[in-house]
Design a protein around this motif. Structure first.
Motif, mmCIF file in Angstrom:
data_model
loop_
_atom_site.group_PDB
_atom_site.id
_atom_site.type_symbol
_atom_site.label_atom_id
_atom_site.label_comp_id
_atom_site.label_asym_id
_atom_site.label_seq_id
_atom_site.Cartn_x
_atom_site.Cartn_y
_atom_site.Cartn_z
ATOM 1 N N VAL A 211 41.105 -25.185 13.554
ATOM 2 C CA VAL A 211 41.010 -23.828 14.092
ATOM 3 C C VAL A 211 41.120 -23.840 15.617
ATOM 4 O O VAL A 211 41.676 -22.911 16.212
ATOM 5 N N LEU A 219 44.715 -16.054 15.736
ATOM 6 C CA LEU A 219 43.643 -16.099 14.740
ATOM 7 C C LEU A 219 43.108 -14.699 14.445
ATOM 8 O O LEU A 219 42.795 -14.368 13.291
ATOM 9 N N ALA A 253 36.863 -14.247 13.248
ATOM 10 C CA ALA A 253 37.663 -15.087 14.131
ATOM 11 C C ALA A 253 36.783 -15.827 15.136
ATOM 12 O O ALA A 253 36.944 -17.038 15.344
#
Length: 375
Positions: A211, A219, A253
């Motif tokens: 991530v 994202l 997120a």
């Protein structure tokens, strides 16, 4: 140390005499006309420069803590004199102009103030102060509030933006804190729920690390698409008030970014005890759960607080981007300013974010150091 002091002093003097200190414009969107030290200012600039030189020479001399404290006092006085000169000059320049006119701090003022801040931190460290940054931040906050109440900031355009959007700023600050705090809580829960499952640990570590390489805007878009797909698959969620735009995708997120520092902080905390200490705990008959609660977590507490510190600062910064998907927060003021090409409006939204980040960093760093001494 001497090189750093010389650099900050040179930067402060360059800001005072080589760059414009103020900018006067017809309205908040127009390009301002620069105002230099030799224009519209009294003796405050020269006094501030003299104090900067005196404080820097005293600090660079490498004397005792008392000398460093005196240097810090001189530099703090220079900062106050400079601030007073900027405020009074702004009031004089704004007098008699139309209501739409603006007088803003220019590059020289920001450069000098930043250099003086760095010099004050150096002086505080030399004087033996443990948290000079926190003291400086608190001092600036008190000085700004006092100057605002005394009316010294009335001529500065940033203060005019604050007055015009005071209610908006207050609501945006609350939204920002809720978004950052909610994302942090969500990330903590996710880490705690996944940590007991050994088979999930490698996958969580890989996913959390992956991530980090995804741009925040991308994202946010992905989370918006994910929530939209969920709403399409489960219409009952939409009826319950869930929306593809708003705080939900922003929470997801931001929380996704926070999992990695929290996850690795927890792993470091669990590895912190010496193997001999763990052997002694087992010899005393402590169960794995008792060893975790009474040995691993207390010894690893500094690592846990350090991870929380990193994640908290990240949450405050990343929450600014939540405004891109309608989550509100201080980011909406920043992006409004960018859309209108209004630098003061951008600063109005950005300065609280910086202040919150520094405050959280300072408080949790102090707590981490104190816990580390206890352990």
């Amino acid at each position: 140390m001497r090189a750093a002091v010389a650099a900050t002093a040179a930067l402060a003097l360059a800001g005072l005499y080589l760059l414009p200190l103020l900018a006067v414009s017809a309205n908040r969107l127009a390009i301002g006309e620069p105002v230099y030290a030799g224009e519209a200012f009294g003796p405050e600039i020269d006094v501030a420069a003299a104090l900067v030189l005196a404080g820097s020479l005293l600090l660079a001399g490498g004397g005792s803590r008392v000398a460093a404290a005196c240097a810090g006092l001189l530099l703090a006085t220079a900062t106050m004199v400079l601030g007073f000169g900027l405020c009074t000059a702004a009031i004089d320049l704004d007098a008699g102009r139309p209501a739409a006119a603006r007088v803003a701090l220019a590059a020289g003022a920001w450069t000098a103030l930043a250099a003086l801040s760095g010099a004050l931190v150096l002086a505080g460290r030399r004087a033996g102060c443990r948290r000079p940054g926190m003291i400086l931040l608190a001092g600036f906050a008190v000085a700004i509030v006092a100057a605002g109440r005394a009316g010294l900031l009335d001529g500065v355009s940033l203060m005019e933006e604050f007055r015009a959007r005071q209610a908006t700023l207050r609501s945006a600050l609350i939204e920002h804190l809720l978004l950052a705090g909610g994302a942090l809580a969500l990330a903590v829960v996710a880490v705690l729920l996944s940590s007991p499952w050994r088979r999930l640990r490698a996958g969580v570590d890989l996913l959390a690390g992956g991530v980090q390489v995804v741009p925040a805007v991308a994202l946010l878009a992905a989370m918006t698409a994910l929530v939209s797909a969920l709403l399409k698959a489960f219409p009952a969620l939409r009826e319950a008030g869930l929306s593809a735009l708003g705080p939900v995708p922003a929470l997801l997120a931001v929380a996704a970014y926070l999992i990695l520092p929290l996850w690795r902080g927890l792993a470091a905390a669990l590895r912190a005890p010496d193997p001999a200490v763990l052997d002694a705990a087992r010899a005393l008959g402590l169960s794995p759960r008792e060893t975790l609660v009474q040995v691993r977590l207390p010894i690893g507490a500094p690592a846990l607080i350090g991870a929380l510190r990193v994640a908290s600062v990240q949450a405050i910064g990343l929450a600014t981007l939540g405004a891109l998907v309608g989550a509100g927060g201080l980011g909406r003021i920043v992006f409004d300013g960018m859309a209108q090409f209004a630098p003061d409006l951008i600063l109005l939204g950005a300065m609280p974010v910086v202040g919150l980040s520094l405050a959280v960093e300072g408080v949790l760093s102090a707590l981490e150091d104190r816990v580390r001494r206890w352990v």
